[in-house]
Write an enzyme that holds these catalytic residues in place. Structure first.
Site, PDB file in Angstrom:
ATOM      1  N   LYS A   1       5.798   4.718  -9.222  1.00 25.74           N
ATOM      2  CA  LYS A   1       6.099   3.534  -8.414  1.00 25.74           C
ATOM      3  C   LYS A   1       7.558   3.585  -8.002  1.00 25.74           C
ATOM      4  O   LYS A   1       8.448   3.648  -8.844  1.00 25.74           O
ATOM      5  CB  LYS A   1       5.797   2.272  -9.229  1.00 25.74           C
ATOM      6  CG  LYS A   1       6.149   0.981  -8.508  1.00 25.74           C
ATOM      7  CD  LYS A   1       5.594  -0.226  -9.235  1.00 25.74           C
ATOM      8  CE  LYS A   1       6.060  -1.532  -8.615  1.00 25.74           C
ATOM      9  NZ  LYS A   1       5.477  -2.701  -9.272  1.00 25.74           N
TER      10      LYS A   1
ATOM     11  N   ASP B   1       4.119 -14.822 -11.942  1.00 25.92           N
ATOM     12  CA  ASP B   1       3.462 -14.382 -10.703  1.00 25.92           C
ATOM     13  C   ASP B   1       2.061 -13.869 -11.044  1.00 25.92           C
ATOM     14  O   ASP B   1       1.624 -12.834 -10.573  1.00 25.92           O
ATOM     15  CB  ASP B   1       4.304 -13.275 -10.054  1.00 25.92           C
ATOM     16  CG  ASP B   1       3.985 -13.068  -8.581  1.00 25.92           C
ATOM     17  OD1 ASP B   1       3.333 -13.939  -7.979  1.00 25.92           O
ATOM     18  OD2 ASP B   1       4.373 -12.021  -8.042  1.00 25.92           O
TER      19      ASP B   1
HETATM   20  P1  ADP Z   1       4.269  -4.502  -5.654  1.00 35.47           P
HETATM   21  O1  ADP Z   1       4.990  -5.065  -6.831  1.00 35.47           O
HETATM   22  O2  ADP Z   1       5.195  -3.814  -4.717  1.00 35.47           O
HETATM   23  O3  ADP Z   1       3.371  -5.497  -4.976  1.00 35.47           O
HETATM   24  P2  ADP Z   1       2.244  -3.394  -7.408  1.00 35.47           P
HETATM   25  O4  ADP Z   1       2.831  -2.927  -8.686  1.00 35.47           O
HETATM   26  O5  ADP Z   1       1.610  -4.749  -7.433  1.00 35.47           O
HETATM   27  O6  ADP Z   1       3.313  -3.326  -6.227  1.00 35.47           O
HETATM   28  O7  ADP Z   1       1.184  -2.311  -6.939  1.00 35.47           O
HETATM   29  C1  ADP Z   1       0.571  -2.303  -5.659  1.00 35.47           C
HETATM   30  C2  ADP Z   1      -0.840  -1.684  -5.751  1.00 35.47           C
HETATM   31  O8  ADP Z   1      -0.804  -0.353  -6.287  1.00 35.47           O
HETATM   32  C3  ADP Z   1      -1.728  -2.460  -6.704  1.00 35.47           C
HETATM   33  O9  ADP Z   1      -2.407  -3.481  -6.066  1.00 35.47           O
HETATM   34  C4  ADP Z   1      -2.681  -1.399  -7.234  1.00 35.47           C
HETATM   35  O10 ADP Z   1      -3.783  -1.241  -6.369  1.00 35.47           O
HETATM   36  C5  ADP Z   1      -1.856  -0.134  -7.214  1.00 35.47           C
HETATM   37  N1  ADP Z   1      -1.309   0.165  -8.563  1.00 35.47           N
HETATM   38  C6  ADP Z   1      -0.077  -0.151  -9.027  1.00 35.47           C
HETATM   39  N2  ADP Z   1       0.123   0.288 -10.284  1.00 35.47           N
HETATM   40  C7  ADP Z   1      -1.016   0.907 -10.655  1.00 35.47           C
HETATM   41  C8  ADP Z   1      -1.452   1.577 -11.866  1.00 35.47           C
HETATM   42  N3  ADP Z   1      -0.656   1.712 -12.929  1.00 35.47           N
HETATM   43  N4  ADP Z   1      -2.689   2.102 -11.882  1.00 35.47           N
HETATM   44  C9  ADP Z   1      -3.506   1.977 -10.806  1.00 35.47           C
HETATM   45  N5  ADP Z   1      -3.166   1.363  -9.654  1.00 35.47           N
HETATM   46  C10 ADP Z   1      -1.940   0.837  -9.554  1.00 35.47           C
END
Ligand code: ADP
Length: 291
Positions: A121, A226
């Protein structure tokens, strides 16, 4: 944009110049060439050539300030430096597909140690406003130079620290793997975000699992802040996993009750709207929940 092959093709002098620009940007919005030469220990003449290489590869951009023209990192350059570090440590061995564009992040599935799939990420703060203003540019150049790097790094560090604590306490979160600059490497969760799920076999069961999570967090002195269908993944075995907690606050925060109730309401509203499920039972904030 995120090109792992570029890692192999960069000369060590290009890399030193890129690193010098990163170091220089700690106290310069725009890093002047003499400082780059000094920090990289590369003589003036050849610094120019490396700088123009890096501009061509869109890892840095030249920028004219009031007093001089200099250079700054753009997101691709920062990505590059982070990936280089993560790959040196072995926590990222190759980059795969982008699986998500979050509000403030890009998410990739990458290969980690032992070729096992993990999630990378990349936090991207200060991108949204930039996009609106300078949409036509062909690469990302956030307009507030030091702050986007600083904010993105801080946000990644914070996420990683919370993930470690939550994982240690046994909360259902991805297992944290590594962190560098604006990047977090974590376990890949095989699940869908709750917002993509149209029906569940037992909404009541999921509802109480989620309310229990909110209460368990509060017992550890934490409020998610959140807690919604975007930040919860639902595994096929019915277990919800929290993936994102950028706004976590303490139960001793002056507005703790407000945040707690908002998290609870978020779930109640979602269950009503999406699953037609309502319950008279829901947790209420109480001082000393964490005692
Ligand atoms: P942001 O904080 O920028 O909104 P998120 O952490 O919520 O980003 O992640 C965005 C998308 O990526 C999530 O909705 C999910 O589909 C995918 N995602 C994020 N982290 C994971 C993970 N550890 N495993 C699987 N999918 C993930």
């Amino acid at each position: 944009k995120l090109d792992p092959k570029a890692l192999r093709y960069m000369s060590s002098d290009d890399f030193r110049v890129l690193t010098a620009i990163e170091v220089g940007s700690r106290n310069h919005d725009i890093v002047p060439e003499p400082l780059i030469a000094q920090l990289s220990h590369i003589r003036g003449g050849s610094v120019k050539k490396h700088i123009s290489d890096l501009i061509k590869r869109k890892l840095i951009a030249s920028e004219s300030g009031a007093k001089y023209t200099g250079y700054r990192l753009v997101y691709a350059g920062y990505d590059f430096l982070a990936l280089k570090t993560l790959s040196k440590r072995g926590s990222v061995t190759s980059v795969g597909n982008q699986i998500g564009v979050g509000k403030e992040s890009d998410i990739f599935v990458v290969a980690g140690e032992d070729e096992q799939e993990v999630v990378l990420k990349l936090h991207r703060l200060g991108r949204q406003s930039f996009r609106n203003v300078k949409e036509k540019r062909d690469y990302l150049r956030p307009n507030q130079s030091p702050s986007w790097m600083y904010m993105s790094r801080l946000s990644a560090q914070k996420e990683y620290a919370f993930m470690q604590v939550l994982h240690e306490y046994g909360f259902p979160v991805p297992k944290p793997v590594d962190q560098n600059r604006h990047c977090v490497v974590m376990e890949l969760i095989d699940a869908f975000p709750l917002r993509q799920i149209d029906s569940v076999a037992e909404p009541g069961r999921l509802y109480s699992l989620l309310m229990d999570l909110i209460v368990r967090l509060a017992k550890h002195g934490l409020i998610h802040g959140d807690f919604n269908e975007f930040n919860i993944l639902l595994r096929s075995d019915g277990v919800p996993v929290l993936i994102d907690f950028p706004q976590m606050v303490s139960t001793s925060h002056p507005n703790a009750e407000f945040y707690f109730n908002r998290d609870v309401d978020c779930i109640r509203t979602f269950f009503k709207r999406r699953f037609g499920y309502e319950s008279v039972l829901y947790p209420k904030f109480a001082l000393g929940m964490d005692k």
